[in-house]
Enzyme design. Structure first.
Site, PDB file in Angstrom:
ATOM      1  N   PHE A   1       0.837  -1.197   0.000  1.00 37.99           N
ATOM      2  CA  PHE A   1       0.000   0.000   0.000  1.00 37.99           C
ATOM      3  C   PHE A   1       0.875   1.251   0.000  1.00 37.99           C
ATOM      4  CE2 PHE A   1      -2.619   3.128   2.382  1.00 37.99           C
ATOM      5  CZ  PHE A   1      -3.747   3.127   1.588  1.00 37.99           C
TER       6      PHE A   1
ATOM      7  N   SER B   1       3.344  -6.864   2.565  1.00 35.86           N
ATOM      8  CA  SER B   1       2.386  -5.969   3.223  1.00 35.86           C
ATOM      9  C   SER B   1       0.964  -6.110   2.665  1.00 35.86           C
ATOM     10  CB  SER B   1       2.893  -4.527   3.111  1.00 35.86           C
ATOM     11  OG  SER B   1       2.184  -3.678   3.976  1.00 35.86           O
ATOM     12  N   MET B   2       0.356  -4.998   2.216  1.00 39.84           N
ATOM     13  CA  MET B   2      -0.982  -5.079   1.636  1.00 39.84           C
ATOM     14  C   MET B   2      -1.015  -6.020   0.442  1.00 39.84           C
ATOM     15  SD  MET B   2      -2.812  -3.753  -1.216  1.00 39.84           S
ATOM     16  CE  MET B   2      -2.226  -2.128  -1.671  1.00 39.84           C
TER      17      MET B   2
ATOM     18  N   ASP C   1       8.241  -4.385  13.536  1.00 39.89           N
ATOM     19  CA  ASP C   1       7.584  -3.807  12.359  1.00 39.89           C
ATOM     20  C   ASP C   1       6.759  -2.631  12.850  1.00 39.89           C
ATOM     21  OD1 ASP C   1       5.808  -3.215  10.243  1.00 39.89           O
ATOM     22  OD2 ASP C   1       5.873  -5.270   9.504  1.00 39.89           O
TER      23      ASP C   1
ATOM     24  N   HIS D   1       9.610  -3.202   8.551  1.00 40.30           N
ATOM     25  CA  HIS D   1       8.489  -3.620   7.709  1.00 40.30           C
ATOM     26  C   HIS D   1       8.903  -4.020   6.293  1.00 40.30           C
ATOM     27  CE1 HIS D   1       4.471  -4.050   6.251  1.00 40.30           C
ATOM     28  NE2 HIS D   1       4.633  -3.091   5.353  1.00 40.30           N
TER      29      HIS D   1
END
Length: 261
Positions: A25, A93-94, A194, A224
């Site tokens: 994202f 992630s996303m 993270d 992250h």
């Protein structure tokens, strides 16, 4: 609108095993490009698309929704399955939510998932305000560039567009309901430190998926964006072992068609 340097999509035609990589994202393909390059070196066909609204300026993302991001990776997956015998989806992630949705929707067309710090739930209590806040404030401070490795930088937005952030919460809701439908082999790597996506996200995925072939690894030295951090080599090596175990036939050595766009 011109692309940010490094945000270009990347495609490479290699052997009969394909890998679709999905960035996060407000991020861009740059966060996964070293991973893609390693896969190319190993002889695989690689697709690393730029998600709609990403890689330019955050205002362009305001008019996109999760369905737009998913439509792009769905199209890329279909193209890979048309030319490859096996296809894996790797995500950050996303991108992890989009990868899980792909796996739930496409079933056996996805041979396995490699998820790095997947984002599948909200870690911010203020997210409950998004339905209203997004009409009052266009953006909030960004989440890009959470990296421990000095000198390593992620190409992403410095602002988070709130219409898009609200849509992301809708994607999470959809994916959470689908997790029991996930039966493909999964390699999940996550960072204990993270500052964007809490470990509770990975715990939720591991607790709810129905996969029996599941491997969890910790990225102890990374934040992250672990694909650009200290544990990048761990991610690259483990993911190659994952593919080779599940698709043991050697990647076909083809005169590569290597292009961007």
């Amino acid at each position: 609108m011109s692309l940010l340097p490094g945000a270009e999509p990347f495609h490479h035609r290699g052997g009969k095993v394909g890998v679709l990589l999905v960035h996060g994202f407000t991020g861009s393909p740059q966060s996964l490009r070293p991973w893609a390059d390693r896969l190319v070196e190993a002889g695989y066909t690689v697709s690393l698309p730029l998600l709609p609204g990403h890689g330019t300026r955050w205002q362009d993302m305001q008019v996109t929704r999760w369905e737009d991001w998913y439509a792009e990776v769905d199209r890329e997956l279909r193209e890979l399955t048309a030319s490859c015998e096996r296809v894996f989806v790797f995500a950050l992630s996303m991108g992890g939510s989009l990868a899980l949705h792909l796996a739930a929707q496409h079933g056996s067309a996805v041979s396995g998932l490699v998820l790095v710090n997947p984002s599948v739930r909200s870690d911010n209590p203020a997210s409950v305000l998004l339905p209203v806040l997004r009409h009052l404030v266009p953006s909030m401070p960004g989440v890009a560039n959470d990296i421990a490795l000095e000198g390593s930088t992620e190409v992403g937005y410095d602002r988070t567009p709130l219409h898009a952030a609200w849509s992301l919460t809708r994607l999470w809701r959809t994916v959470q309901a689908e997790l029991p439908e996930i039966t493909q082999p999964v390699l999940l790597l996550h960072s204990p430190q993270d500052h964007v996506v809490s470990p509770a996200n990975s715990e939720l995925v591991l607790a709810r998926i129905s996969s029996t072939d599941v491997t969890e690894l910790l990225c102890e030295r990374s934040y992250h964006v672990a694909t650009l951090d200290h544990d990048a080599e761990l991610i690259f090596g483990a993911s190659l072992e994952f593919i080779r175990r599940l698709a043991p036939a050697p990647a076909e050595d083809v005169s590569a068609e290597n292009h961007q766009g």
